[in-house]
Design a protein around this motif. Structure first.
Motif, PDB file in Angstrom:
ATOM      1  N   TYR A  10       0.859  -1.188   0.000  1.00 43.63           N
ATOM      2  CA  TYR A  10       0.000   0.000   0.000  1.00 43.63           C
ATOM      3  C   TYR A  10       0.895   1.238   0.000  1.00 43.63           C
ATOM      4  CZ  TYR A  10      -3.689  -3.247   1.354  1.00 43.63           C
ATOM      5  OH  TYR A  10      -4.567  -4.287   1.382  1.00 43.63           O
ATOM      6  N   GLY A  11       0.299   2.398  -0.387  1.00 45.73           N
ATOM      7  CA  GLY A  11       1.035   3.654  -0.229  1.00 45.73           C
ATOM      8  C   GLY A  11       1.744   4.127  -1.470  1.00 45.73           C
ATOM      9  N   CYS A  12       2.777   4.924  -1.263  1.00 43.91           N
ATOM     10  CA  CYS A  12       3.397   5.687  -2.352  1.00 43.91           C
ATOM     11  C   CYS A  12       4.491   4.890  -3.061  1.00 43.91           C
ATOM     12  CB  CYS A  12       3.980   6.976  -1.794  1.00 43.91           C
ATOM     13  SG  CYS A  12       5.358   6.708  -0.666  1.00 43.91           S
ATOM     14  N   GLN A  13       5.154   5.551  -4.012  1.00 42.07           N
ATOM     15  CA  GLN A  13       6.203   4.897  -4.790  1.00 42.07           C
ATOM     16  C   GLN A  13       7.387   4.462  -3.938  1.00 42.07           C
ATOM     17  OE1 GLN A  13       5.542   8.318  -6.760  1.00 42.07           O
ATOM     18  NE2 GLN A  13       5.443   7.520  -8.841  1.00 42.07           N
ATOM     19  N   MET A  14       7.611   5.183  -2.807  1.00 41.03           N
ATOM     20  CA  MET A  14       8.698   4.749  -1.919  1.00 41.03           C
ATOM     21  C   MET A  14       8.410   3.361  -1.351  1.00 41.03           C
ATOM     22  SD  MET A  14       9.055   8.332  -0.956  1.00 41.03           S
ATOM     23  CE  MET A  14       9.670   9.043  -2.430  1.00 41.03           C
ATOM     24  N   ASN A  15       7.129   3.119  -1.057  1.00 43.19           N
ATOM     25  CA  ASN A  15       6.768   1.799  -0.555  1.00 43.19           C
ATOM     26  C   ASN A  15       6.890   0.746  -1.654  1.00 43.19           C
ATOM     27  OD1 ASN A  15       6.365   2.253   2.124  1.00 43.19           O
ATOM     28  ND2 ASN A  15       4.243   1.556   2.151  1.00 43.19           N
ATOM     29  N   VAL A  16       6.524   1.114  -2.871  1.00 45.71           N
ATOM     30  CA  VAL A  16       6.667   0.183  -3.993  1.00 45.71           C
ATOM     31  C   VAL A  16       8.147  -0.183  -4.134  1.00 45.71           C
ATOM     32  CG1 VAL A  16       6.422  -0.088  -6.499  1.00 45.71           C
ATOM     33  CG2 VAL A  16       4.622   1.069  -5.176  1.00 45.71           C
ATOM     34  N   ASN A  46       3.142  -4.295   3.218  1.00 48.08           N
ATOM     35  CA  ASN A  46       3.887  -3.040   3.357  1.00 48.08           C
ATOM     36  C   ASN A  46       2.857  -1.927   3.531  1.00 48.08           C
ATOM     37  OD1 ASN A  46       5.846  -1.138   3.462  1.00 48.08           O
ATOM     38  ND2 ASN A  46       6.708  -1.529   1.419  1.00 48.08           N
ATOM     39  N   THR A  47       2.855  -1.324   4.721  1.00 44.75           N
ATOM     40  CA  THR A  47       1.760  -0.446   5.140  1.00 44.75           C
ATOM     41  C   THR A  47       2.042   1.029   4.899  1.00 44.75           C
ATOM     42  OG1 THR A  47       2.715  -0.279   7.346  1.00 44.75           O
ATOM     43  CG2 THR A  47       1.120  -2.070   6.968  1.00 44.75           C
ATOM     44  N   CYS A  48       0.950   1.807   4.834  1.00 47.82           N
ATOM     45  CA  CYS A  48       1.024   3.261   4.640  1.00 47.82           C
ATOM     46  C   CYS A  48       0.176   3.934   5.714  1.00 47.82           C
ATOM     47  CB  CYS A  48       0.485   3.601   3.247  1.00 47.82           C
ATOM     48  SG  CYS A  48       0.228   5.364   2.950  1.00 47.82           S
ATOM     49  N   SER A  49       0.630   5.078   6.198  1.00 46.12           N
ATOM     50  CA  SER A  49      -0.068   5.784   7.278  1.00 46.12           C
ATOM     51  C   SER A  49      -0.601   7.140   6.856  1.00 46.12           C
ATOM     52  CB  SER A  49       0.891   6.016   8.455  1.00 46.12           C
ATOM     53  OG  SER A  49       1.175   4.805   9.096  1.00 46.12           O
ATOM     54  N   ILE A  50      -0.575   7.438   5.565  1.00 47.75           N
ATOM     55  CA  ILE A  50      -0.805   8.818   5.139  1.00 47.75           C
ATOM     56  C   ILE A  50      -2.190   9.342   5.522  1.00 47.75           C
ATOM     57  CG2 ILE A  50      -1.606   8.388   2.739  1.00 47.75           C
ATOM     58  CD1 ILE A  50       1.067  10.943   3.605  1.00 47.75           C
ATOM     59  N   ARG A  51      -3.199   8.482   5.408  1.00 46.48           N
ATOM     60  CA  ARG A  51      -4.559   8.840   5.847  1.00 46.48           C
ATOM     61  C   ARG A  51      -5.099   7.701   6.697  1.00 46.48           C
ATOM     62  NH1 ARG A  51      -3.691  11.005   0.959  1.00 46.48           N
ATOM     63  NH2 ARG A  51      -3.705   8.922   0.069  1.00 46.48           N
ATOM     64  N   GLY A  81       6.826  -1.286   7.025  1.00 44.42           N
ATOM     65  CA  GLY A  81       6.473   0.040   6.509  1.00 44.42           C
ATOM     66  C   GLY A  81       6.008   1.052   7.535  1.00 44.42           C
ATOM     67  N   CYS A  82       5.339   2.075   7.017  1.00 44.62           N
ATOM     68  CA  CYS A  82       5.101   3.306   7.775  1.00 44.62           C
ATOM     69  C   CYS A  82       4.191   3.132   8.989  1.00 44.62           C
ATOM     70  CB  CYS A  82       4.562   4.381   6.836  1.00 44.62           C
ATOM     71  SG  CYS A  82       5.792   4.843   5.580  1.00 44.62           S
ATOM     72  N   MET A  83       3.193   2.241   8.903  1.00 45.21           N
ATOM     73  CA  MET A  83       2.288   2.073  10.045  1.00 45.21           C
ATOM     74  C   MET A  83       3.037   1.465  11.232  1.00 45.21           C
ATOM     75  SD  MET A  83      -1.461   0.307  10.087  1.00 45.21           S
ATOM     76  CE  MET A  83      -1.064  -1.369  10.565  1.00 45.21           C
ATOM     77  N   ILE A 163       2.117  13.053   8.095  1.00 44.61           N
ATOM     78  CA  ILE A 163       2.750  12.088   9.001  1.00 44.61           C
ATOM     79  C   ILE A 163       4.119  11.623   8.481  1.00 44.61           C
ATOM     80  CG2 ILE A 163       1.716  10.011   7.927  1.00 44.61           C
ATOM     81  CD1 ILE A 163       1.908  10.639  11.718  1.00 44.61           C
ATOM     82  N   VAL A 164       4.401  11.902   7.197  1.00 43.07           N
ATOM     83  CA  VAL A 164       5.617  11.345   6.585  1.00 43.07           C
ATOM     84  C   VAL A 164       6.904  11.702   7.350  1.00 43.07           C
ATOM     85  CG1 VAL A 164       7.095  11.388   4.522  1.00 43.07           C
ATOM     86  CG2 VAL A 164       4.642  11.032   4.276  1.00 43.07           C
ATOM     87  N   PRO A 165       7.086  12.967   7.771  1.00 45.58           N
ATOM     88  CA  PRO A 165       8.330  13.259   8.494  1.00 45.58           C
ATOM     89  C   PRO A 165       8.483  12.416   9.768  1.00 45.58           C
ATOM     90  CG  PRO A 165       7.323  15.290   7.750  1.00 45.58           C
ATOM     91  CD  PRO A 165       6.318  14.198   7.490  1.00 45.58           C
ATOM     92  N   ASP A 166       7.358  12.065  10.418  1.00 43.70           N
ATOM     93  CA  ASP A 166       7.428  11.227  11.615  1.00 43.70           C
ATOM     94  C   ASP A 166       7.818   9.792  11.293  1.00 43.70           C
ATOM     95  OD1 ASP A 166       6.687  13.334  13.168  1.00 43.70           O
ATOM     96  OD2 ASP A 166       4.553  12.786  13.242  1.00 43.70           O
ATOM     97  N   VAL A 167       7.319   9.270  10.172  1.00 45.50           N
ATOM     98  CA  VAL A 167       7.570   7.852   9.890  1.00 45.50           C
ATOM     99  C   VAL A 167       8.795   7.614   9.018  1.00 45.50           C
ATOM    100  CG1 VAL A 167       5.209   7.079  10.271  1.00 45.50           C
ATOM    101  CG2 VAL A 167       5.870   7.870   7.993  1.00 45.50           C
ATOM    102  N   ARG A 168       9.199   8.620   8.262  1.00 46.44           N
ATOM    103  CA  ARG A 168      10.329   8.421   7.360  1.00 46.44           C
ATOM    104  C   ARG A 168      11.588   9.165   7.783  1.00 46.44           C
ATOM    105  NH1 ARG A 168      10.274   4.625   2.954  1.00 46.44           N
ATOM    106  NH2 ARG A 168       8.183   3.789   3.092  1.00 46.44           N
ATOM    107  N   GLY A 169      11.468   9.940   8.874  1.00 47.53           N
ATOM    108  CA  GLY A 169      12.663  10.539   9.461  1.00 47.53           C
ATOM    109  C   GLY A 169      13.224  11.739   8.718  1.00 47.53           C
ATOM    110  N   GLY A 198      12.001  10.890  -4.206  1.00 46.07           N
ATOM    111  CA  GLY A 198      12.165  11.567  -2.922  1.00 46.07           C
ATOM    112  C   GLY A 198      10.832  12.195  -2.574  1.00 46.07           C
ATOM    113  N   GLN A 199      10.463  12.234  -1.312  1.00 46.54           N
ATOM    114  CA  GLN A 199       9.178  12.851  -0.946  1.00 46.54           C
ATOM    115  C   GLN A 199       9.119  14.288  -1.420  1.00 46.54           C
ATOM    116  OE1 GLN A 199       6.451  11.752  -0.058  1.00 46.54           O
ATOM    117  NE2 GLN A 199       6.860   9.753   0.811  1.00 46.54           N
ATOM    118  N   SER A 200      10.225  14.998  -1.218  1.00 42.58           N
ATOM    119  CA  SER A 200      10.305  16.367  -1.702  1.00 42.58           C
ATOM    120  C   SER A 200      11.616  16.410  -2.488  1.00 42.58           C
ATOM    121  CB  SER A 200      10.318  17.329  -0.517  1.00 42.58           C
ATOM    122  OG  SER A 200      10.111  18.635  -0.957  1.00 42.58           O
TER     123      SER A 200
HETATM  124 FE1  F3S Z   1       4.501   6.730   1.468  1.00 44.36          FE
HETATM  125 FE2  F3S Z   1       2.372   6.307   2.940  1.00 44.36          FE
HETATM  126 FE3  F3S Z   1       4.713   6.057   4.019  1.00 44.36          FE
HETATM  127  S1  F3S Z   1       2.575   7.811   1.381  1.00 44.36           S
HETATM  128  S2  F3S Z   1       6.050   7.407   2.900  1.00 44.36           S
HETATM  129  S3  F3S Z   1       3.879   4.815   2.356  1.00 44.36           S
HETATM  130  S4  F3S Z   1       2.967   7.016   4.950  1.00 44.36           S
END
Ligand code: F3S
Ligand code: SAH
Ligand code: SF4
Length: 448
Positions: A10-16, A46-51, A81-83, A163-169, A198-200
């Motif tokens: 789940y989640g963004c390209q970084m998780n992929v 692979n988890t995502c915490s964005i929402r 992952g992020c969760m 939440i990304v800065p908290d979970v990805r440092g 990169g996130q940013s």
């Molecule tokens: Fe990406 Fe979700 Fe983590 S958007 S950086 S997988 S919180």
């Protein structure tokens, strides 16, 4: 050790990208991978915490997988992952029956953690903040003509809702030569297109040095990202992309290298989030509408066929009807090629979570729907004139539902479906004449 592994992402390209690196690592240690969940001995989410909803999905999936252990004793279920990073030890209480949980910085430990579980230990939790990286997490799976390459980890922007800065440092940029070596390896393995992640991503090289002191780009570029793009383009790769963009990085140098270099695709995903200065300020995005406008103009001037895509959040705390209408108007003005619309979801620990979530759910739904309808209309307006034009498409392979119908992407990142006459192979750059368009996809015929 061995076993059949299935990874659900789940989640963004970084998780992929993380899932692929984890899969490659496991494969190098004797595990085999499968797309078929039901046959796997080891199931990983692979988890995502964005929402909030992203976490709900991961929890639901894990619960089903854990339930399936009843019919398959010995099956292992783990979360990564992020969760895991966000919840820490709580994740083991919230998802009962997990065998292991590893945060995104600790994935290089996956083989040894699985072995420990197989030896009877567990549940194992590692949500450490020190990145376990190195060559272990550089691996790619063979077969695909496109690949993701990390160039910047973490995020220091701290947008009020995120939440990304908290979970990805903290932000950390990979040395340019490491990136180049990875891209060269991919080129050697037949990869045609890389997306630098990169996130940013425009913060690349801002917090730590990435180029050796005193060395200068052959064309005189000083900024780290344009220099990297220039070098990546010379590796023999056919196409280069990078994501996600931010207006602060749309410098003259960036526009110049993008316009000048045929390998760099004329597309950028640059989340705007809102078209109201008041809301952008509250979101702490670090730009206003005018700065975004100028950034987009700089890129469009450098590239005539440039495509711009974006993300928007509706129902951010304090978003009034007038703010929303400003967003609508700004999206029309920017003529976004595509837009992902998200309903604001409070994330605990972020500054915005302390503010009243005062836009009612029904109103968030209404605003979300309006922006999607606007985007569909805009998509048709932008795509209509493409009918009859020949576009370069990177053939990615047969579409899942229909084997003779292939899919690929244009340089502007639009998905194209076309019939393969039989002579096209995966990774070929094909010329496709567009015959039919939808708001988010194009259809066409191969031109010999
Ligand atoms: Fe990406 Fe979700 Fe983590 S958007 S950086 S997988 S919180
Ligand atoms: N790093 C990227 C965004 C990554 S998150 C950038 O800033 O450019 C992907 C998208 O999720 C964001 O662009 C934003 O639109 C959305 N998002 C992030 N946090 C959110 C939240 N709390 N509620 C709703 N949407 C959110
Ligand atoms: Fe989140 Fe903002 Fe960083 Fe994007 S730039 S990951 S929205 S904090």
């Amino acid at each position: 050790m061995s076993g059949l592994v299935h990874i659900r992402t789940y989640g963004c390209q970084m998780n992929v990208r993380d899932s692929e690196a984890a899969a490659a690592l496991l494969e190098s240690r004797g595990y085999r991978l499968t797309d078929v969940e039901s046959e796997a001995d080891i199931l990983i989410v692979n988890t995502c915490s964005i929402r909030g909803k992203a976490e709900d999905k991961a929890r639901g999936k894990l619960a089903l997988m854990i339930f399936s252990k009843q019919e398959r004793p010995g099956r292992i279920v783990g979360a990564i992952g992020c969760m895991v990073q966000r919840m820490g030890r709580e994740v083991l209480k919230s998802v009962k029956g997990l065998d292991f949980a590893l945060g995104p910085h600790r994935l290089a430990r996956l083989p040894q953690v699985i072995e420990a579980v197989q030896a009877g230990e567990g549940p194992i939790l590692d949500a450490g903040e020190v990145r376990e990286e190195g060559p272990a997490m550089d691996g790619h799976l063979p077969g695909s003509p496109i690949a993701f390459v990390n160039i910047l980890y973490g995020c220091d922007r701290r947008c009020a809702y995120c939440i990304v800065p908290d979970v990805r440092g903290r932000e950390w940029s990979r040395p340019a030569f490491d990136v180049l070596e990875e891209v060269r390896r991919l080129v050697g393995a037949g990869v045609r297109e890389v997306t630098l992640l990169g996130q940013s991503v425009m913060s690349y090289g801002r917090k730590n040095p990435v180029w050796p002191e005193g060395e200068c780009s052959s064309s005189g570029f000083l900024e780290p990202l344009p220099r990297l793009l220039e070098s990546v383009a010379k590796t023999g790769i056919a196409r280069v992309r990078f994501t996600s963009g931010h207006p602060s990085g749309c410098s003259d140098e960036l526009a110049r290298i993008m316009g000048l270099t045929s390998e760099i695709c004329e597309h950028l995903h640059m989340p705007v989030q809102s078209g109201s200065d008041r809301i952008l300020e509250r979101m702490r995005r670090g730009y206003g509408v005018e700065a975004y406008r100028q950034a987009a103009a700089r890129l469009r001037t450098a590239m005539p066929d440039f495509a711009l895509t974006t993300d928007v959040i509706v129902g951010f705390p304090g978003e009034t009807d007038a703010d929303f209408e400003s967003t609508r108007a700004f999206m029309d003005e920017m003529r976004f090629d595509n837009a992902f619309i998200f309903k604001y979801s409070p994330r605990s620990g972020t500054p915005a979570a302390a503010w009243p979530d005062d836009v009612p759910v029904a109103e968030k739904v209404r605003r979300n729907k309006i922006l999607l309808e606007d985007q569909d209309r805009r998509g048709m307006e932008i795509h209509g004139p493409l009918i009859g034009r020949e576009l370069e498409v990177l053939a990615e392979g047969a579409s899942l539902r229909n084997g003779s119908r292939w899919c690929g992407r244009t340089r502007t990142n639009k998905i194209v479906f076309f019939v393969n006459p039989g002579s096209l192979g995966v990774g070929d750059l094909a010329r496709i004449r567009i015959t039919k368009v939808l708001p988010q996809t194009l259809y066409g015929d191969w031109v010999a």
